[in-house]
Design an enzyme around this catalytic site. Structure first.
Site, mmCIF file in Angstrom:
data_model
loop_
_atom_site.group_PDB
_atom_site.id
_atom_site.type_symbol
_atom_site.label_atom_id
_atom_site.label_comp_id
_atom_site.label_asym_id
_atom_site.label_seq_id
_atom_site.Cartn_x
_atom_site.Cartn_y
_atom_site.Cartn_z
ATOM 1 N N ASP B 348 0.861 -1.300 -0.006
ATOM 2 C CA ASP B 348 -0.195 -0.098 -0.218
ATOM 3 C C ASP B 348 0.796 1.293 -0.040
ATOM 4 O OD1 ASP B 348 -2.345 1.555 0.315
ATOM 5 O OD2 ASP B 348 -1.738 1.709 2.491
ATOM 6 N N ASP B 545 -1.358 -0.937 6.295
ATOM 7 C CA ASP B 545 -1.388 -0.400 7.385
ATOM 8 C C ASP B 545 -2.482 -1.144 8.432
ATOM 9 O OD1 ASP B 545 -4.163 0.218 6.622
ATOM 10 O OD2 ASP B 545 -3.739 2.155 6.855
ATOM 11 N N ASP B 549 -6.699 -1.573 5.212
ATOM 12 C CA ASP B 549 -6.414 -2.793 4.185
ATOM 13 C C ASP B 549 -6.629 -4.231 4.753
ATOM 14 O OD1 ASP B 549 -5.171 -0.573 2.797
ATOM 15 O OD2 ASP B 549 -3.243 -0.912 3.604
#
Lengths: 69, 650
Positions: B348, B545, B549
């Site tokens: 991410d 995180d 997510d």
């Protein structure tokens, strides 16, 4: 419901499997993971399983449940 | 929650009790060895008649068997009534049978194994002592974690400082922490400034600066100044308690490769008991009773379920302990095995590769618009937004009243100020509202090319852009280093983000990521992981995180959740990194691989040992004492080998 049982007297790998087997025999216990390294059993069970039953199951396998949280 | 025991830990108690047995046992066994073996066989001295020797061995072996070995016999024979056999059952049966051959020799023609019974028992005890010490070493990091918590807290009651046990601290209590002291529990600083060493909990090696309003973690160490900390979490809700729970749970989790070993462990003891009976019958028919006893006792005592059963958990313990020290928490043992198949690592962007703290870098106001008005409108609108990008320009200017405020997911926000409707957001939002942005395109592209995210402020009625705000979320210091490492090791890396393509590409370029998936709404991230799995196979790790997510972390073959300090969602991810650095991802991969290869070595050794040793014992090639020594060594080897993992540089 998740519970953590501290067990006394575990000293070999078959001890852990014995306790697992005994705990899984209680109806309502979905999973039981026993680690001889931390001397703890972590179980996943439904609400109707009592601490008394858990203690008995540990005793049946030949060990002692010191605390349940 | 009470992790401490009075005086000593359960582990120390166990080691201590084995040690006591060991000392007494050897004192009694040495005369047996001397009179029965060393003097007659080595020095050819027979001071005792054969019959007296039987009595000597019976008498000296008795306390070793039934005092020193009492708990082993008790636990072992219990198995025969409850059908919960353990390895004590093997030792108990083997030694008791051996002991009573000594009684038998008084009546029949038979070899006397009663001295042997004591020797087996003492070797067993010695083996257990060494093994329990090695096991203690294997669990040392985890034990340290359990014992990390502070015991007392100095709190402010009215004007008075009083010291109370940690269990009596309540939420809202103000704790006073002097330099060099442990912060008793999680809290927020109400007064004072200091740097705090959080390495023991997060693995972050540099001290972290703290000031009024900062949150601090219980069990970390205050270094310079006096801190007044208001307790926000106590007992089982603290960060440390969560970590401990997680580590303990991971200890009991299974690694798929151990399935076979577990199945065998389950039926091991009854099978060996059966085998030893068959051995006895076989030798009684084709040989004599003395060899039958010797071989069947050897079968009982050589077979060791411990090496098999310990092979995986002991390596997992050492590995997860090493991880915990570095801020890598392995939540599920399975991840260790899956890690070796990983080929693709998907990251991410925000908060993982970048710091996740966007800062305003450019504000450009259109011609004819007063800067003051622009700041006021933008500031008032953004203040209401919870979007992370808004956080640092709320301090821009004073605030006007905003009506009909709305968040437009993935695009921006809108609201009405003094009866005029304004919108702030990305290019897509402007296009949807038919705002004329032609004059800004070039500038937007330039800024995006620098890795910045551009938001435009427009007046809805005139379709006119009032100005733009560019924010940049800078890359974490060691992201590049971590990605270089992964590329060197041959991993394919992908970055996924809700940000626009150009900004994402700029960030990706900075850290060397080749593949970018941009403009992805948070809820679609797990879908993208699935697509990647369909294309590349089940070998995708996701690093994110843990809060936004979570579905993607779950979908991935290995989910690595990142956080800093207390901001971690512990429930998400197979592996949790407590420090915010991407280097942790590399370490987690290396650690998993190293741990898994140790597990494989251990399992191989344990299987090989039993496969070779048991048939030799059945065939009568092994003296029971040699068999017992081999057994003790096999489990010590497995534990010792796991401890060698610590030598690996991670």
């Amino acid at each position: 419901m998740k519970k953590k049982i501290t067990v006394e007297g575990m000293h070999c790998a078959s001890c852990a499997t014995n306790i697992e087997r005994s705990l899984k025999k209680i109806s309502g216990v979905e999973s039981a993971k026993v680690s001889m390294m931390t001397r703890k059993a972590i179980i996943e069970a439904d609400e109707k399983v009592t601490d008394e039953e858990l203690k008995k199951a540990v005793a049946r396998a030949g060990y002692k449940a010191i605390s349940i949280e | 929650m009470n992790h401490k025991y009075h005086g000593e830990t359960a582990e120390e108690k166990e080691i201590e009790s084995w040690k006591k047995k060991l000392v007494w046992g050897w004192i009694l066994v040495i005369p047996i060895i001397l009179f029965m073996y060393i003097l007659p066989f080595i020095f050819r001295i027979m001071i005792l008649s054969e019959e007296l020797m039987i009595w000597v061995s019976l008498v000296f072996a008795f306390p070793v068997m039934f005092v020193v070995g009492f708990s082993t016999l008790k636990s072992g024979f219990r198995g025969f009534t409850s059908f919960y056999f353990n390895m004590d059952s093997l030792i108990a049966l083997g030694t008791v049978v051996a002991y009573f051959t000594g009684v038998g020799t008084l009546f029949f023609e038979l070899q006397n194994y009663s001295g042997i019974s004591a020797m087996i028992m003492i070797i067993f005890v010695t083996g257990k002592y060494i093994e329990s010490k090695a096991r203690g070493r294997a669990g040392q990091e985890i034990r340290k974690l359990l014992e990390l918590g502070a015991k007392n807290a100095r709190i402010l009651r009215g004007k008075k400082e009083i010291e109370i046990p940690i269990s009596e601290v309540k939420i809202g209590d103000v704790m006073i922490v002097k330099p060099g002291e442990k912060i008793p529990t999680d809290g927020t600083i109400t007064k004072g400034e200091s740097s705090v060493d959080e390495s023991m909990v997060t693995g972050e090696s540099l001290p972290v600066d703290k000031t009024k309003g900062s949150s601090v973690i219980g069990a970390t160490i205050n270094q310079d100044g006096v801190l007044y900390v208001k307790a926000t979490k106590v007992g089982s809700d603290t960060f440390l308690a969560h970590i401990i729970d997680l580590v303990e749970e991971a200890q009991g989790s299974k690694v798929p490769i151990q399935k076979l070993a577990d199945k065998i462990t389950n039926i091991f003891v009854p099978s060996v008991l059966g085998l030893s009976v068959l051995t006895f019958i076989g030798w009684s028919i084709f040989g004599d009773f003395s060899s039958a006893f010797g071989a069947s006792i050897a079968v009982l005592v050589i077979s060791c379920p411990c090496a098999l059963g310990l092979a995986t958990p002991i390596a997992l313990t050492v590995g997860s302990g090493m991880g915990a020290k570095r801020g890598i928490l392995i939540r599920r043992g399975e991840a260790i095995q899956t890690m070796k198949n990983i080929k693709v690592v998907m990251f991410d962007k925000t908060g993982t590769i970048t710091k996740g703290k966007p800062e305003v870098t450019n504000i450009e106001v259109s011609k004819g618009i007063k800067e003051k008005d622009f700041f006021e409108i933008a500031g008032s609108l953004e203040k209401l937004s919870e979007h992370p990008l808004s956080k640092n320009y709320t301090n821009l200017k004073s605030h006007k009243e905003v009506k009909s405020f709305k968040v437009l997911r993935g695009r921006g926000i809108e609201g009405t100020i003094s009866n005029k409707k304004y919108i702030i957001g990305n290019k897509r939002l402007m296009e949807e509202n038919k705002i004329k942005i032609k004059d800004f395109i070039k500038r937007i592209e330039n800024l995006e090319g620098e890795g910045k995210t551009v938001m435009l402020l427009a007046l809805e009625k005139d379709k006119k852009v009032l100005g733009l705000i560019a924010v940049a979320d800078s890359v974490k210091e060691d992201s590049l280093k971590a990605l270089n490492y992964l590329h060197k090791k041959g991993y394919y890396t992908v970055m996924i983000t809700g940000d626009n393509e150009r900004t994402a590409q700029a960030i990706a370029k900075e850290v060397g990521i080749k593949k970018v998936i941009a403009n992805v709404l948070p809820e679609d991230k797990s879908e993208k992981v699935k697509e990647l799995q369909a294309k590349n196979g089940e070998n995708v790790a996701f690093v994110g995180d843990g809060i936004n997510d979570a579905p993607a972390l779950k979908q991935a073959n290995v989910g690595i959740a990142m956080g800093t300090g207390t901001d971690i969602a512990i429930e998400a991810g197979d592996i949790v990194l407590t420090k915010g650095s991407l280097v942790g991802v590399c370490e987690a991969i290396e650690l998993s691989k190293a741990t898994f290869s140790k597990i494989k070595q251990n399992l191989f050794w344990a299987f090989a040992y039993n496969i070779v040793a048991i048939p030799l014992a059945v065939a009568g090639f092994l003296h029971p004492v040699i068999a017992e020594i081999a057994m003790a060594l096999s489990s010590i080897t497995v534990v010792g080998n796991a401890n060698l993992l610590r030598r690996r540089k991670i």
